[in-house]
Scaffold this active site. Sequence first.
Site, PDB file in Angstrom:
ATOM      1  N   LYS A 105     -18.593   2.998   2.415  1.00 37.58           N
ATOM      2  CA  LYS A 105     -18.923   2.815   0.999  1.00 37.58           C
ATOM      3  C   LYS A 105     -20.412   2.643   0.791  1.00 37.58           C
ATOM      4  CE  LYS A 105     -14.596   1.039  -0.903  1.00 37.58           C
ATOM      5  NZ  LYS A 105     -13.964  -0.031  -1.689  1.00 37.58           N
ATOM      6  N   LYS A 142      -5.488  12.243  -0.452  1.00 35.95           N
ATOM      7  CA  LYS A 142      -4.573  11.277  -1.066  1.00 35.95           C
ATOM      8  C   LYS A 142      -4.832  11.166  -2.563  1.00 35.95           C
ATOM      9  CE  LYS A 142      -6.362   6.601  -0.870  1.00 35.95           C
ATOM     10  NZ  LYS A 142      -5.852   5.311  -1.149  1.00 35.95           N
ATOM     11  N   LYS A 159      -7.828   7.195  -7.532  1.00 36.14           N
ATOM     12  CA  LYS A 159      -8.509   7.155  -8.837  1.00 36.14           C
ATOM     13  C   LYS A 159      -9.872   7.832  -8.751  1.00 36.14           C
ATOM     14  CE  LYS A 159      -9.949   2.353  -8.148  1.00 36.14           C
ATOM     15  NZ  LYS A 159      -8.972   1.970  -7.131  1.00 36.14           N
TER      16      LYS A 159
HETATM   17  P1  ADP Z   1      -7.328   4.244  -4.997  1.00 37.59           P
HETATM   18  O1  ADP Z   1      -7.227   4.998  -3.705  1.00 37.59           O
HETATM   19  O2  ADP Z   1      -6.858   5.013  -6.145  1.00 37.59           O
HETATM   20  O3  ADP Z   1      -8.694   3.641  -5.156  1.00 37.59           O
HETATM   21  P2  ADP Z   1      -6.602   1.612  -4.230  1.00 37.59           P
HETATM   22  O4  ADP Z   1      -7.442   1.752  -3.010  1.00 37.59           O
HETATM   23  O5  ADP Z   1      -7.070   0.700  -5.306  1.00 37.59           O
HETATM   24  O6  ADP Z   1      -6.314   3.054  -4.843  1.00 37.59           O
HETATM   25  O7  ADP Z   1      -5.162   1.201  -3.750  1.00 37.59           O
HETATM   26  C1  ADP Z   1      -4.336   0.206  -4.295  1.00 37.59           C
HETATM   27  C2  ADP Z   1      -3.041   0.217  -3.538  1.00 37.59           C
HETATM   28  O8  ADP Z   1      -2.350   1.468  -3.741  1.00 37.59           O
HETATM   29  C3  ADP Z   1      -3.228   0.100  -2.018  1.00 37.59           C
HETATM   30  O9  ADP Z   1      -2.187  -0.699  -1.500  1.00 37.59           O
HETATM   31  C4  ADP Z   1      -3.094   1.518  -1.526  1.00 37.59           C
HETATM   32  O10 ADP Z   1      -2.610   1.586  -0.202  1.00 37.59           O
HETATM   33  C5  ADP Z   1      -2.099   2.116  -2.509  1.00 37.59           C
HETATM   34  N1  ADP Z   1      -2.349   3.542  -2.685  1.00 37.59           N
HETATM   35  C6  ADP Z   1      -3.433   4.081  -3.288  1.00 37.59           C
HETATM   36  N2  ADP Z   1      -3.358   5.424  -3.318  1.00 37.59           N
HETATM   37  C7  ADP Z   1      -2.183   5.751  -2.705  1.00 37.59           C
HETATM   38  C8  ADP Z   1      -1.524   6.989  -2.409  1.00 37.59           C
HETATM   39  N3  ADP Z   1      -2.058   8.159  -2.764  1.00 37.59           N
HETATM   40  N4  ADP Z   1      -0.336   6.969  -1.780  1.00 37.59           N
HETATM   41  C9  ADP Z   1       0.212   5.784  -1.421  1.00 37.59           C
HETATM   42  N5  ADP Z   1      -0.353   4.585  -1.656  1.00 37.59           N
HETATM   43  C10 ADP Z   1      -1.536   4.552  -2.288  1.00 37.59           C
HETATM   44 NA    NA Z   2      -9.487   2.993  -2.621  1.00 42.62          NA
END
Ligand code: ADP
Ligand code: NA
Length: 329
Positions: A114, A196, A199
């Site tokens: 990051k 994946k 957001k």
């Molecule tokens: P993002 O990747 O959108 O920033 P976060 O890192 O805030 O999402 O993730 C919040 C929760 O959602 C975590 O527990 C993460 O493992 C889960 N998560 C995020 N994206 C996915 C995905 N594409 N598939 C499964 N779980 C996910």
């Molecule tokens: Na993330």
Amino acid sequence: TPRPRVLSGIQPTADSFHLGNYLGAVRNWVALQETHDAYYCVVDLHAITMGHDPAALRERTRISAAQLLALGLDPERCTLFVQSHVPEHAQLGWVLSCITGFGEAGRMVQFKDKSAKAADTTTVGLFTYPILQAADILLYQADQVPVGEDQRQHLELTRDLAQRFNTRFGKTFTIPAPFILKDTAKITDLQDPTAKMSKSASSPNGIIELLEDPARSAKKIKSAVTDTGREILYDEENKPGVSNLLTIYAALTMRTIDELLEQYEGRGYGDLKKDLAEVVVEFVKPVQERTRAYLEDPGHLDKVLAIGAEKARAVASVTLGQAYQNIGF
Ligand code: ADP
Ligand code: NA
């Protein structure tokens, strides 16, 4: 015997959770309410490490809590709270930062990634964020922490810090174990099915936001990138797009991939997408209604979160008191 205690948190960094957040995390939280003594926290302290807008943060924290409730967290069966409502997180975070090696913190891969991507806005808070996360977990004497691959190293740090503190100052913290969820769905981007769903997706059409117009979600499903060939097969390697749609379909309908393959034998991608679009719309509609109801009754939401914070503090203050006592405060 008491139920094992579990702790998990989610950042209020978007206006809506996406389908990956639900199927990969929140859905499991809902299930764990039945088997565990569950503590769930909207981690707003973690949401200010990269610069943020105060009004947006306040709004997103409330929207996040409302969505968690709408998705099935039940304040009667779990402890749901906002991290900043429990000052012990920051207090224990400081103590733990004083037993963390600078080099040890510097080895955190997520920080390296990051900070490399945003060198200009990197803060000390982003650097010490895994230590605050350790405090989040240790304050509640959590036995288990559900973790994905990306959080493994942070949980290792938490375990090391707990062990170190206990050895130096006397037994204070439970050493948390990683809790590997059996069937956690990994949801991929609808436009780039090898990445994946996130957001930070490159195209807004790649992610289904739970609070967006359901018609828009339906459109996104129908225009999802699928793979060459026409046969509906589950093959993550060669058919990542179709496999992702099948994964979402199975997870939202509680059916197995095999059942779906049988149902769609001899049929085309268009049929699958059309049906899945309907499934997604039927899923999000009531979630949106319930979320709206929570947001339209701010007094009630405040009360739910105040009760959650009180329950959390009852545990956190005991742990912090013990930790303070043991280090000589
Ligand atoms: P993002 O990747 O959108 O920033 P976060 O890192 O805030 O999402 O993730 C919040 C929760 O959602 C975590 O527990 C993460 O493992 C889960 N998560 C995020 N994206 C996915 C995905 N594409 N598939 C499964 N779980 C996910
Ligand atoms: Na993330």
